[in-house]
Design an enzyme around this catalytic site. Structure first.
Site, mmCIF file in Angstrom:
data_model
loop_
_atom_site.group_PDB
_atom_site.id
_atom_site.type_symbol
_atom_site.label_atom_id
_atom_site.label_comp_id
_atom_site.label_asym_id
_atom_site.label_seq_id
_atom_site.Cartn_x
_atom_site.Cartn_y
_atom_site.Cartn_z
ATOM 1 C CD GLU A 222 -2.927 -1.178 2.297
ATOM 2 O OE1 GLU A 222 -3.976 -1.754 2.066
ATOM 3 O OE2 GLU A 222 -2.712 -0.573 3.361
ATOM 4 C CD GLU B 79 -4.011 -6.116 2.777
ATOM 5 O OE1 GLU B 79 -4.808 -5.369 3.386
ATOM 6 O OE2 GLU B 79 -2.781 -5.977 2.827
HETATM 7 C C1 BGP Z 1 -4.449 -2.839 5.096
HETATM 8 C C2 BGP Z 1 -3.112 -3.375 5.522
HETATM 9 C C3 BGP Z 1 -3.138 -4.556 6.375
HETATM 10 C C4 BGP Z 1 -4.374 -4.754 7.199
HETATM 11 C C5 BGP Z 1 -5.659 -4.253 6.598
HETATM 12 C C6 BGP Z 1 -6.828 -4.147 7.529
HETATM 13 O O1 BGP Z 1 -4.359 -1.467 4.961
HETATM 14 O O2 BGP Z 1 -2.311 -3.687 4.412
HETATM 15 O O3 BGP Z 1 -1.931 -4.649 7.036
HETATM 16 O O4 BGP Z 1 -4.241 -4.826 8.510
HETATM 17 O O5 BGP Z 1 -5.505 -3.025 5.972
HETATM 18 O O6 BGP Z 1 -6.676 -3.016 8.340
HETATM 19 P P1 BGP Z 1 -6.851 -3.073 9.899
HETATM 20 O O7 BGP Z 1 -5.869 -4.083 10.389
HETATM 21 O O8 BGP Z 1 -6.548 -1.695 10.364
HETATM 22 O O9 BGP Z 1 -8.264 -3.482 10.130
#
Ligand code: BGP
Length: 469
Positions: free
Chosen positions: A177, A368
């Protein structure tokens, strides 16, 4: 004339994704150095401690102890028929300080065994080189990616792992990201602003250095691992105009540019015209070496990996704001919202897949997507997470529609197939998993693993290559 593809391709990479720092724990084990993730007690949206406070609890220091338990965890993933598993290499396990002369053999051995275990269990490793894990020493000594020297340190690390794992890893991603540089520069690039610093100037300068590093990593990867593919990875949850008012519509496009610009550089290979204008209007001057533009043009990404969680809406004049889920503005009255304020929008995934494929004509990889929710253990000792099944089912159906639209998708790795520490907030109770981990926000719990209802459901989805939903 092309035929409409009605099904997921046979070699579609179904699986799940985690990041080293959110799962492994063992934060200083076997010669590992400190990386920035270790200094966030409440996630990357919140305060960063440059020195670890012994009286504070830092959830990633132990996380879910994947470092020691990956064999049993991967066995569960295999039970769900995973064909792919995405994780990151924590840079500071390999080069504890980031600028070391020689790599840490114990760290290299750990990932050797991890990737071997994935392969033994029939999973293709999808490996992120840097997932919010910049070594702290590079931040302190060099100011992190503000400094061009980071490019060399990163490339040395890349070379080391490309050579070591060339027979084991076929899909690489450079920076997780990278477009979060503008939302969360601490996590995305180890950038913690100083008093009076021109923040926008820094964000773009740092991004430029990371673009050059990305392109040179692509070059290296192609030389050292000729059968592998290497992509960029962006946070591309989408944002709609709040109304049809032309000002809302246009400014929403401008907001989207702030993310797509990263893809434009790393995929199309040049800085787009709209960025030249933004820089001019904001008085930004990015220093570039004479060879940089040629490097960026020549070594572009093989595919685009991206995260998609939600959509939001934007109104003209509204300040830009965002978190790990993407941009966030005015709530959309047509969508449901999670307790963390993330609005669920499967059609938005189809929309985004089409938007990106139209723009880049490059294979896409949904690396993701997932639902973070509070889960409860019921009286029968089980976790009935029908809401998670509903979320994933609707997103898989949206992906299938995009495939019918002609979009080329390599795979789908669901975020957090086992509960892990939240990147944004550091919480354990924001759970994504098919597998529950007995651990709470304060570090209490046995760490035992329990299958949720979604486990069996996802298992049969994967067994049927996405047909049995
Ligand atoms: C993305 C990241 C992850 C992840 C996900 C969910 O931005 O790449 O590392 O954790 O989001 O976010 P969160 O963990 O804040 O719910």
């Amino acid at each position: 004339m092309k035929k409409v593809r009605e099904k997921f391709p046979e070699n579609f990479l179904w699986g799940g994704a985690i990041a080293a720092n959110q799962a492994e724990g063992a934060y200083l084990a076997d010669g590992k150095g400190l990386d920035i993730s270790g200094g966030f007690a409440h996630g990357i949206k919140h305060d960063y401690d440059s020195v670890i406070d012994p009286n504070k609890y830092y959830p990633t220091h132990e996380a879910i102890d994947f470092y020691h338990r990956y064999r049993e965890d991967l066995a569960l993933m295999q039970e769900m028929n995973f064909k792919a598993f995405r994780t990151s290499i924590n840079w500071s396990r390999i080069f504890p300080n980031g600028d070391d002369e020689v790599p840490n053999e114990a760290g290299l051995r750990y990932y050797d065994e991890l990737f071997d275990e994935m392969r033994r269990r029939g999973m293709e490793p999808i490996v992120t080189l840097s997932h919010y894990e910049t070594p702290v020493h590079l931040v302190e000594k060099y100011g992190s990616w503000r400094n061009r020297r980071l490019i060399d340190f990163f490339l040395k690390y890349c070379e080391t792992v490309f050579v070591r794992y060339s027979g084991k890893v076929k899909y690489w991603l450079t920076f997780n990201e990278l477009n979060n540089m503008r939302r969360m520069p601490g996590g995305a690039g180890g950038i913690f602003f100083e008093e009076g610093e021109n923040q926008q100037q820094t964000v773009y300068q740092v991004s430029h250095h990371m673009f050059v590093a990305h392109s040179l990593a692509v070059k290296l990867c192609h030389e050292l691992c000729p059968t592998a593919k290497i992509g960029c990875m962006l946070s591309l949850s989408n944002v709609y105009p709040h109304t049809c008012r032309p000002e809302d519509v246009f400014e929403t496009m401008e907001l989207r540019w702030r993310s797509l610009f990263y893809g434009d550089v790393m995929i199309r290979g040049s800085y787009p015209g709209y960025i030249a204008r933004i820089w001019q209007e904001e008085g930004i001057e990015v220093e570039m070496a004479p060879e940089d533009e040629e490097i960026i043009r020549t070594y572009t990404s093989d595919y685009l990996g991206f995260s998609y969680y939600r959509t939001s809406t934007h109104e003209y004049g509204q300040p830009f704001y965002g978190d790990t889920g993407g941009d966030q503005g005015t709530p959309n009255p047509y969508l449901e919202t999670t307790p963390w304020g993330w609005q669920i929008d499967p059609i938005g995934l189809r929309y985004t897949l089409n938007e990106l494929y139209d723009r880049y004509q490059l294979p896409l990889f949904v690396v993701e997507n997932g639902l973070g929710q509070e889960d409860e253990i019921s009286a029968d000792g089980k976790i009935h997470d029908q809401y998670r099944i509903d979320y994933i089912r609707s997103h898989i159906l949206a992906m299938k529609e995009a495939i019918r639209d002609g979009v080329e998708i390599i795979g789908y790795t669901y975020w957090g197939p086992i509960d892990i520490v939240s990147a944004g907030t550091g919480e354990m109770k924001k759970r994504y998993g098919f597998i529950y981990v007995d651990r709470d926000n304060d570090g209490n719990g046995t760490m035992c693993r329990i299958k949720k209802d979604s486990f069996e459901w996802y298992r049969s989805v994967l067994a049927s290559n996405g047909e049995d939903l």
